[in-house]
Motif scaffolding. Structure first.
Motif, PDB file in Angstrom:
ATOM      1  N   LEU A   1       0.852  -1.121  -0.155  1.00  0.00           N
ATOM      2  CA  LEU A   1       0.087  -0.252  -0.099  1.00  0.00           C
ATOM      3  C   LEU A   1       0.803   1.282  -0.106  1.00  0.00           C
ATOM      4  CD1 LEU A   1      -2.890   1.265  -0.044  1.00  0.00           C
ATOM      5  CD2 LEU A   1      -2.710   1.055   2.307  1.00  0.00           C
ATOM      6  N   THR A   2       2.002   1.100   0.835  1.00  0.00           N
ATOM      7  CA  THR A   2       2.778   2.659   0.803  1.00  0.00           C
ATOM      8  C   THR A   2       3.577   2.648  -0.576  1.00  0.00           C
ATOM      9  OG1 THR A   2       3.296   1.952   3.087  1.00  0.00           O
ATOM     10  CG2 THR A   2       4.859   3.473   2.034  1.00  0.00           C
ATOM     11  N   LEU A   3       3.797   1.438  -1.257  1.00  0.00           N
ATOM     12  CA  LEU A   3       4.557   1.613  -2.717  1.00  0.00           C
ATOM     13  C   LEU A   3       3.379   2.221  -3.605  1.00  0.00           C
ATOM     14  CD1 LEU A   3       6.923   1.113  -4.560  1.00  0.00           C
ATOM     15  CD2 LEU A   3       6.012  -1.104  -4.831  1.00  0.00           C
ATOM     16  N   LEU A   4       2.208   1.387  -3.521  1.00  0.00           N
ATOM     17  CA  LEU A   4       0.971   2.078  -4.583  1.00  0.00           C
ATOM     18  C   LEU A   4       0.838   3.250  -4.345  1.00  0.00           C
ATOM     19  CD1 LEU A   4      -1.182   0.938  -6.289  1.00  0.00           C
ATOM     20  CD2 LEU A   4      -2.544   0.570  -4.449  1.00  0.00           C
ATOM     21  N   THR A   5       0.977   4.029  -3.158  1.00  0.00           N
ATOM     22  CA  THR A   5       0.604   5.411  -2.486  1.00  0.00           C
ATOM     23  C   THR A   5       1.543   6.207  -3.397  1.00  0.00           C
ATOM     24  OG1 THR A   5      -0.571   4.897  -0.653  1.00  0.00           O
ATOM     25  CG2 THR A   5       0.321   7.022  -1.039  1.00  0.00           C
ATOM     26  N   LEU A   6       2.672   5.677  -3.255  1.00  0.00           N
ATOM     27  CA  LEU A   6       4.075   6.449  -4.068  1.00  0.00           C
ATOM     28  C   LEU A   6       3.989   6.342  -5.640  1.00  0.00           C
ATOM     29  CD1 LEU A   6       6.943   5.375  -1.730  1.00  0.00           C
ATOM     30  CD2 LEU A   6       5.778   7.631  -1.781  1.00  0.00           C
ATOM     31  N   LEU A   7       3.414   5.320  -6.012  1.00  0.00           N
ATOM     32  CA  LEU A   7       3.160   5.169  -7.481  1.00  0.00           C
ATOM     33  C   LEU A   7       2.109   5.910  -8.002  1.00  0.00           C
ATOM     34  CD1 LEU A   7       4.208   1.349  -8.195  1.00  0.00           C
ATOM     35  CD2 LEU A   7       5.577   3.403  -8.523  1.00  0.00           C
ATOM     36  N   LEU A   8       1.181   5.939  -7.254  1.00  0.00           N
ATOM     37  CA  LEU A   8      -0.279   6.737  -7.596  1.00  0.00           C
ATOM     38  C   LEU A   8       0.202   8.366  -7.524  1.00  0.00           C
ATOM     39  CD1 LEU A   8      -3.335   4.926  -6.123  1.00  0.00           C
ATOM     40  CD2 LEU A   8      -2.760   5.239  -8.620  1.00  0.00           C
ATOM     41  N   GLY A   9       0.837   8.544  -6.406  1.00  0.00           N
ATOM     42  CA  GLY A   9       1.323   9.895  -6.276  1.00  0.00           C
ATOM     43  C   GLY A   9       2.083  10.605  -7.481  1.00  0.00           C
TER      44      GLY A   9
ATOM     45  N   LEU B   1       7.388   5.874   8.073  1.00  0.00           N
ATOM     46  CA  LEU B   1       8.739   5.920   7.996  1.00  0.00           C
ATOM     47  C   LEU B   1       9.214   5.649   6.580  1.00  0.00           C
ATOM     48  CD1 LEU B   1      10.159   4.102  11.149  1.00  0.00           C
ATOM     49  CD2 LEU B   1      10.164   6.949  10.708  1.00  0.00           C
ATOM     50  N   LEU B   2       8.517   4.958   5.901  1.00  0.00           N
ATOM     51  CA  LEU B   2       8.756   4.545   4.464  1.00  0.00           C
ATOM     52  C   LEU B   2       8.313   6.009   3.572  1.00  0.00           C
ATOM     53  CD1 LEU B   2       7.734   1.145   3.937  1.00  0.00           C
ATOM     54  CD2 LEU B   2       9.781   1.869   3.866  1.00  0.00           C
ATOM     55  N   LEU B   3       7.402   6.793   3.907  1.00  0.00           N
ATOM     56  CA  LEU B   3       7.052   7.891   3.242  1.00  0.00           C
ATOM     57  C   LEU B   3       8.084   9.026   3.707  1.00  0.00           C
ATOM     58  CD1 LEU B   3       3.032   8.153   3.495  1.00  0.00           C
ATOM     59  CD2 LEU B   3       4.515   7.385   1.561  1.00  0.00           C
ATOM     60  N   ILE B   4       8.387   9.100   4.801  1.00  0.00           N
ATOM     61  CA  ILE B   4       9.365  10.074   5.349  1.00  0.00           C
ATOM     62  C   ILE B   4      10.803   9.909   4.671  1.00  0.00           C
ATOM     63  CG2 ILE B   4      10.785  11.034   7.177  1.00  0.00           C
ATOM     64  CD1 ILE B   4       8.186  10.803   8.843  1.00  0.00           C
ATOM     65  N   ALA B   5      11.126   8.636   4.557  1.00  0.00           N
ATOM     66  CA  ALA B   5      12.464   8.225   3.798  1.00  0.00           C
ATOM     67  C   ALA B   5      12.366   8.542   2.317  1.00  0.00           C
ATOM     68  CB  ALA B   5      12.499   6.869   4.048  1.00  0.00           C
ATOM     69  N   THR B   6      11.246   8.614   1.784  1.00  0.00           N
ATOM     70  CA  THR B   6      10.847   8.916   0.567  1.00  0.00           C
ATOM     71  C   THR B   6      11.160  10.437   0.238  1.00  0.00           C
ATOM     72  OG1 THR B   6       9.450   7.037   0.056  1.00  0.00           O
ATOM     73  CG2 THR B   6       9.506   9.108  -1.559  1.00  0.00           C
ATOM     74  N   VAL B   7      10.516  11.341   1.380  1.00  0.00           N
ATOM     75  CA  VAL B   7      10.679  12.829   1.282  1.00  0.00           C
ATOM     76  C   VAL B   7      11.977  12.978   1.382  1.00  0.00           C
ATOM     77  CG1 VAL B   7      10.212  14.766   2.629  1.00  0.00           C
ATOM     78  CG2 VAL B   7       8.233  13.245   2.211  1.00  0.00           C
ATOM     79  N   LEU B   8      13.042  12.329   2.098  1.00  0.00           N
ATOM     80  CA  LEU B   8      14.277  12.779   2.682  1.00  0.00           C
ATOM     81  C   LEU B   8      15.035  12.546   1.440  1.00  0.00           C
ATOM     82  CD1 LEU B   8      14.846  11.628   6.204  1.00  0.00           C
ATOM     83  CD2 LEU B   8      14.893  13.981   5.340  1.00  0.00           C
ATOM     84  N   ALA B   9      14.952  11.598   0.674  1.00  0.00           N
ATOM     85  CA  ALA B   9      15.523  11.008  -0.487  1.00  0.00           C
ATOM     86  C   ALA B   9      15.054  12.120  -1.611  1.00  0.00           C
ATOM     87  CB  ALA B   9      15.365   9.626  -1.048  1.00  0.00           C
TER      88      ALA B   9
ATOM     89  N   VAL C   1       2.698  13.437   9.450  1.00  0.00           N
ATOM     90  CA  VAL C   1       2.249  12.115   9.053  1.00  0.00           C
ATOM     91  C   VAL C   1       2.884  10.722  10.092  1.00  0.00           C
ATOM     92  CG1 VAL C   1       4.550  11.237   7.597  1.00  0.00           C
ATOM     93  CG2 VAL C   1       2.211  10.409   6.976  1.00  0.00           C
ATOM     94  N   LEU C   2       4.036  11.315  10.655  1.00  0.00           N
ATOM     95  CA  LEU C   2       4.388  10.345  11.658  1.00  0.00           C
ATOM     96  C   LEU C   2       3.357  10.412  12.745  1.00  0.00           C
ATOM     97  CD1 LEU C   2       6.905   8.631  12.368  1.00  0.00           C
ATOM     98  CD2 LEU C   2       8.272  10.400  13.357  1.00  0.00           C
ATOM     99  N   ALA C   3       3.254  11.370  13.367  1.00  0.00           N
ATOM    100  CA  ALA C   3       2.339  11.664  14.556  1.00  0.00           C
ATOM    101  C   ALA C   3       0.873  10.985  14.302  1.00  0.00           C
ATOM    102  CB  ALA C   3       2.289  13.024  15.072  1.00  0.00           C
ATOM    103  N   SER C   4       0.264  11.425  13.062  1.00  0.00           N
ATOM    104  CA  SER C   4      -1.103  10.934  12.884  1.00  0.00           C
ATOM    105  C   SER C   4      -1.075   9.360  12.795  1.00  0.00           C
ATOM    106  CB  SER C   4      -1.608  11.589  11.760  1.00  0.00           C
ATOM    107  OG  SER C   4      -0.797  11.296  10.555  1.00  0.00           O
ATOM    108  N   SER C   5      -0.080   8.740  12.310  1.00  0.00           N
ATOM    109  CA  SER C   5      -0.222   7.365  12.017  1.00  0.00           C
ATOM    110  C   SER C   5       0.248   6.698  13.494  1.00  0.00           C
ATOM    111  CB  SER C   5       0.879   6.899  11.373  1.00  0.00           C
ATOM    112  OG  SER C   5       2.255   7.147  11.442  1.00  0.00           O
ATOM    113  N   MET C   6       0.984   7.213  14.238  1.00  0.00           N
ATOM    114  CA  MET C   6       1.390   6.640  15.763  1.00  0.00           C
ATOM    115  C   MET C   6       0.196   6.833  16.628  1.00  0.00           C
ATOM    116  SD  MET C   6       5.112   8.313  16.073  1.00  0.00           S
ATOM    117  CE  MET C   6       5.323   7.935  17.717  1.00  0.00           C
ATOM    118  N   ILE C   7      -0.312   7.868  16.723  1.00  0.00           N
ATOM    119  CA  ILE C   7      -1.647   8.198  17.349  1.00  0.00           C
ATOM    120  C   ILE C   7      -2.860   7.110  16.960  1.00  0.00           C
ATOM    121  CG2 ILE C   7      -3.475   9.984  18.009  1.00  0.00           C
ATOM    122  CD1 ILE C   7      -1.372  11.901  17.941  1.00  0.00           C
ATOM    123  N   THR C   8      -3.280   7.121  15.706  1.00  0.00           N
ATOM    124  CA  THR C   8      -3.941   6.101  15.371  1.00  0.00           C
ATOM    125  C   THR C   8      -3.897   4.515  15.707  1.00  0.00           C
ATOM    126  OG1 THR C   8      -4.499   7.560  13.369  1.00  0.00           O
ATOM    127  CG2 THR C   8      -5.359   5.406  13.047  1.00  0.00           C
ATOM    128  N   GLY C   9      -2.766   4.346  15.279  1.00  0.00           N
ATOM    129  CA  GLY C   9      -2.286   2.764  15.603  1.00  0.00           C
ATOM    130  C   GLY C   9      -2.262   2.630  17.050  1.00  0.00           C
TER     131      GLY C   9
END
Length: 166
Positions: free
Chosen positions: A24-32, A71-79, A99-107
């Protein structure tokens, strides 16, 4: 034996969860990238749609899978920032923290509710066992009462006549 009552169905947190997390993370990046090649994570759009991937994974599987996706999305942003790609010349720290805070709180909330449901499942299982024990005891008592009534029905003496004879 009665059917087993299930309070909440369990989720498969094995290989499937990790395949979905990375997929899903890869699909999000590809669709984006397909929808907006200069801003594949939609960080500078009106709404950062890529935040839904870690949120959905955190809701479905819990804290850790949501954190890994974020973290994968953040790593993509940093790259993208380090390569100077498109709009990522400046580092979008607000997006990364959000994105980090919202996913951590939700989880974390998902995990809390999962623990509560597991506790309710244990209580339900215990009460089901106790109900089965009570049902068996009731059936034995009923059969015993029926046998006693049949034995007394064949006897012509009543309780009053037995007491008078004494």
């Amino acid at each position: 034996m009665t059917d087993h009552l299930i309070v909440a169905p369990s989720r498969n947190n094995g290989v499937t969860s990790w395949v979905e997390t990375f997929g899903l993370t890869l699909l999000t990046l590809l669709l984006g990238y397909w929808t907006e090649p200069t801003d594949p994570l939609h960080v500078y759009s009106q709404f950062p749609w890529s935040v839904f991937a870690p949120l959905l994974l955190a809701l479905r599987y819990g804290f850790f899978q949501g954190l890994v996706s974020a973290l994968l999305l953040i790593a993509t942003v940093l790259a993208l920032h380090l390569r100077g790609f498109g709009d990522y010349q400046s580092l979008p720290t607000g997006f990364m923290v959000g994105v980090l805070a919202s996913s951590m709180i939700t989880g974390e909330y998902r995990d809390l509710w999962a623990r509560r449901l597991q506790s309710l499942q244990r209580i339900s299982d215990y009460r089901e066992i106790r109900l089965e024990e009570f049902t068996r005891a009731y059936q034995i008592l009923r059969i015993s009462h029926d046998r006693l009534a049949q034995r007394l029905a064949g006897n012509d003496q009543s309780l009053r006549s037995v007491l008078l004879a004494m």
